[in-house]
Write an enzyme that holds these catalytic residues in place. Structure first.
Site, PDB file in Angstrom:
ATOM      1  N   ASP A  14       0.876  -1.176   0.000  1.00 18.62           N
ATOM      2  CA  ASP A  14       0.000   0.000   0.000  1.00 18.62           C
ATOM      3  C   ASP A  14       0.908   1.219   0.000  1.00 18.62           C
ATOM      4  O   ASP A  14       2.128   1.105   0.209  1.00 18.62           O
ATOM      5  CB  ASP A  14      -0.878  -0.009   1.277  1.00 18.62           C
ATOM      6  CG  ASP A  14      -1.751   1.229   1.404  1.00 18.62           C
ATOM      7  OD1 ASP A  14      -2.423   1.596   0.431  1.00 18.62           O
ATOM      8  OD2 ASP A  14      -1.746   1.857   2.484  1.00 18.62           O
ATOM      9  N   SER A  15       0.303   2.392  -0.196  1.00 19.11           N
ATOM     10  CA  SER A  15       1.072   3.626  -0.114  1.00 19.11           C
ATOM     11  C   SER A  15       1.611   3.847   1.299  1.00 19.11           C
ATOM     12  O   SER A  15       2.575   4.577   1.486  1.00 19.11           O
ATOM     13  CB  SER A  15       0.169   4.798  -0.477  1.00 19.11           C
ATOM     14  OG  SER A  15      -0.963   4.795   0.378  1.00 19.11           O
ATOM     15  N   TYR A  46      -0.596   8.420  -1.989  1.00 21.70           N
ATOM     16  CA  TYR A  46      -0.666   8.167  -3.431  1.00 21.70           C
ATOM     17  C   TYR A  46      -1.860   8.912  -4.047  1.00 21.70           C
ATOM     18  O   TYR A  46      -1.872   9.186  -5.241  1.00 21.70           O
ATOM     19  CB  TYR A  46      -0.850   6.666  -3.717  1.00 21.70           C
ATOM     20  CG  TYR A  46       0.414   5.833  -3.686  1.00 21.70           C
ATOM     21  CD1 TYR A  46       1.626   6.338  -3.246  1.00 21.70           C
ATOM     22  CD2 TYR A  46       0.375   4.507  -4.125  1.00 21.70           C
ATOM     23  CE1 TYR A  46       2.771   5.537  -3.213  1.00 21.70           C
ATOM     24  CE2 TYR A  46       1.513   3.710  -4.111  1.00 21.70           C
ATOM     25  CZ  TYR A  46       2.706   4.229  -3.652  1.00 21.70           C
ATOM     26  OH  TYR A  46       3.822   3.436  -3.633  1.00 21.70           O
ATOM     27  N   GLY A  47      -2.846   9.165  -3.227  1.00 22.94           N
ATOM     28  CA  GLY A  47      -4.090   9.768  -3.727  1.00 22.94           C
ATOM     29  C   GLY A  47      -3.896  11.086  -4.449  1.00 22.94           C
ATOM     30  O   GLY A  47      -4.720  11.472  -5.278  1.00 22.94           O
ATOM     31  N   CYS A  77      -4.147  -1.243  -2.157  1.00 20.74           N
ATOM     32  CA  CYS A  77      -4.321   0.212  -2.236  1.00 20.74           C
ATOM     33  C   CYS A  77      -5.148   0.464  -3.488  1.00 20.74           C
ATOM     34  O   CYS A  77      -4.799  -0.016  -4.575  1.00 20.74           O
ATOM     35  CB  CYS A  77      -2.955   0.873  -2.357  1.00 20.74           C
ATOM     36  SG  CYS A  77      -3.011   2.635  -2.693  1.00 20.74           S
ATOM     37  N   ASN A  78      -6.227   1.193  -3.329  1.00 22.80           N
ATOM     38  CA  ASN A  78      -7.085   1.450  -4.491  1.00 22.80           C
ATOM     39  C   ASN A  78      -6.424   2.389  -5.485  1.00 22.80           C
ATOM     40  O   ASN A  78      -6.583   2.230  -6.697  1.00 22.80           O
ATOM     41  CB  ASN A  78      -8.412   2.050  -4.023  1.00 22.80           C
ATOM     42  CG  ASN A  78      -9.324   1.012  -3.422  1.00 22.80           C
ATOM     43  OD1 ASN A  78     -10.147   0.430  -4.107  1.00 22.80           O
ATOM     44  ND2 ASN A  78      -9.169   0.746  -2.138  1.00 22.80           N
ATOM     45  N   GLU A 157      -5.868   8.402   9.610  1.00 24.68           N
ATOM     46  CA  GLU A 157      -4.506   8.157  10.109  1.00 24.68           C
ATOM     47  C   GLU A 157      -4.221   8.913  11.396  1.00 24.68           C
ATOM     48  O   GLU A 157      -3.464   8.452  12.243  1.00 24.68           O
ATOM     49  CB  GLU A 157      -3.480   8.592   9.060  1.00 24.68           C
ATOM     50  CG  GLU A 157      -2.966   7.422   8.284  1.00 24.68           C
ATOM     51  CD  GLU A 157      -2.222   7.855   7.051  1.00 24.68           C
ATOM     52  OE1 GLU A 157      -1.426   8.812   7.116  1.00 24.68           O
ATOM     53  OE2 GLU A 157      -2.442   7.230   6.002  1.00 24.68           O
ATOM     54  N   CYS A 189     -11.082   2.747  -0.739  1.00 29.17           N
ATOM     55  CA  CYS A 189      -9.814   3.136  -0.139  1.00 29.17           C
ATOM     56  C   CYS A 189      -9.614   2.204   1.041  1.00 29.17           C
ATOM     57  O   CYS A 189     -10.544   1.972   1.821  1.00 29.17           O
ATOM     58  CB  CYS A 189      -9.857   4.590   0.324  1.00 29.17           C
ATOM     59  SG  CYS A 189      -8.369   5.089   1.222  1.00 29.17           S
ATOM     60  N   THR A 190      -8.398   1.682   1.162  1.00 33.79           N
ATOM     61  CA  THR A 190      -8.178   0.667   2.197  1.00 33.79           C
ATOM     62  C   THR A 190      -8.100   1.272   3.609  1.00 33.79           C
ATOM     63  O   THR A 190      -7.983   0.543   4.582  1.00 33.79           O
ATOM     64  CB  THR A 190      -6.918  -0.166   1.884  1.00 33.79           C
ATOM     65  OG1 THR A 190      -5.826   0.711   1.610  1.00 33.79           O
ATOM     66  CG2 THR A 190      -7.155  -1.067   0.695  1.00 33.79           C
ATOM     67  N   HIS A 191      -8.182   2.598   3.704  1.00 37.15           N
ATOM     68  CA  HIS A 191      -8.276   3.223   5.032  1.00 37.15           C
ATOM     69  C   HIS A 191      -9.722   3.165   5.567  1.00 37.15           C
ATOM     70  O   HIS A 191      -9.937   3.233   6.770  1.00 37.15           O
ATOM     71  CB  HIS A 191      -7.915   4.709   4.950  1.00 37.15           C
ATOM     72  CG  HIS A 191      -6.455   5.002   4.888  1.00 37.15           C
ATOM     73  ND1 HIS A 191      -5.650   4.582   3.864  1.00 37.15           N
ATOM     74  CD2 HIS A 191      -5.654   5.701   5.738  1.00 37.15           C
ATOM     75  CE1 HIS A 191      -4.420   5.027   4.076  1.00 37.15           C
ATOM     76  NE2 HIS A 191      -4.402   5.702   5.209  1.00 37.15           N
TER      77      HIS A 191
HETATM   78  N1  DGL Z   1      -4.929   3.417   1.101  1.00 35.44           N
HETATM   79  C1  DGL Z   1      -4.900   4.194  -0.114  1.00 35.44           C
HETATM   80  C2  DGL Z   1      -5.969   3.690  -1.106  1.00 35.44           C
HETATM   81  O1  DGL Z   1      -6.590   2.653  -0.911  1.00 35.44           O
HETATM   82  C3  DGL Z   1      -5.127   5.671   0.107  1.00 35.44           C
HETATM   83  C4  DGL Z   1      -4.089   6.435   0.802  1.00 35.44           C
HETATM   84  C5  DGL Z   1      -3.244   7.332  -0.105  1.00 35.44           C
HETATM   85  O2  DGL Z   1      -3.736   8.298  -0.682  1.00 35.44           O
HETATM   86  O3  DGL Z   1      -2.077   7.028  -0.204  1.00 35.44           O
HETATM   87  O4  DGL Z   1      -6.180   4.341  -2.108  1.00 35.44           O
END
Ligand code: DGL
Length: 270
Positions: A14-15, A46-47, A77-78, A157, A189-191
């Site tokens: 993931d990011s 990453y977003g 990570c999406n 976070e 989003c995995t968060h």
């Molecule tokens: N966990 C990331 C996702 O699923 C989002 C976090 C990020 O922006 O890095 O897209």
């Protein structure tokens, strides 16, 4: 794919540490598997990155995980799944099995037979239009309202979950006309599994809330089973959790996403 063995680890990346929600689900469902997690904390989030930058990061991280003998790589990570999955297949499909977090969610949503769904995720995920086009392909009659919700990942976070601030932020996003009258909401989003309960509570009518942790494990198991790569005895080595930039704050926050604090090891791959 080249011959792999069932005892080899599963790589998950993931990011940052959000993908630990997926790692936790995999560890719980498949306790006989060894996991190697990589969080690209040096480049988080990453977003907000361009698709080209994300693709470059994905290739380098996959190489790192393949060098550690992973039989499968889960893109947890999406944003990375949306921008980088195809390029990962192009370069490495012969070397390991790959799983992304987009396809299982799209399949789960289309199986429900809903007429109108919403998708929320980072800017990279929503602007890539990957969800919109895959959902249209899977179920053309379904209407899709997609909304970028960039404040959610940093908010989670920082532990702003189920409090005054998170309520206002969620209320602002979920009231957006794009999400009006939806019957299902994809948490792209995995968060977001961490705020699933708050999201469910916000809606006054029943809405199917789908997140990747629910559905990715089934695909991981299925793909490994198909290749006879499911491990059948306990791993000889413990799970490893790598990050590209270590801070104590990241390590502390792992508890939120993994349910227990994990030890992060820094590997400066950049
Ligand atoms: N966990 C990331 C996702 O699923 C989002 C976090 C990020 O922006 O890095 O897209």
């Amino acid at each position: 794919m080249n011959p792999a063995a069932a005892h080899q680890p599963i790589g998950i990346f993931d990011s940052g540490i959000g993908g630990l929600t997926v790692a936790h689900a995999v560890a719980k469902a498949l306790p006989q598997e060894q996991l190697i997690y990589f969080g690209d904390t040096a480049h988080l989030p990453y977003g907000d990155k361009s698709a080209d930058a994300i693709r470059f990061y994905c290739l380098k991280i996959a190489k790192f995980l393949l060098d550690r003998g992973c039989k499968m790589i889960v893109v947890a990570c999406n944003s990375a799944s949306s921008a980088g999955y195809e390029v990962l297949l192009e370069f490495f499909r012969e070397q390991a099995l790959f799983v992304n977090v987009v396809d299982p969610l799209v399949e789960a949503a289309s199986r429900l037979g809903l007429d109108r769904v919403g998708v929320i995720g980072t800017k990279a995920t929503i602007h890539s239009r990957v969800y919109q086009s895959r959902l249209a392909h899977a179920r053309p009659e379904m209407e899709v309202g997609a909304l970028a919700t960039p404040l959610l990942a940093p908010m989670i976070e920082e532990g702003f979950v189920h409090n005054r601030i998170s309520k206002v932020v969620l209320d602002t996003y979920l009231s957006d006309p794009v999400l009006r009258n939806i019957e299902g909401l994809l948490l792209a989003c995995t968060h977001y599994p961490l705020i699933k309960a708050d999201i469910r509570q916000w809606f006054r009518h029943p809405v199917h809330i789908l997140d990747s942790t629910d559905v990715v494990v089934d695909i991981v198991r299925q793909k490994l089973e198909q290749r006879a790569l499911l491990s059948d005895h306990s791993p000889s080595e413990a799970h490893r959790f790598y990050v590209s930039d270590y801070t104590e704050a990241f390590e502390k926050a792992t508890k939120l996403f993994y349910g227990a604090r994990v030890h992060l090891e820094e590997v400066p791959i950049w």
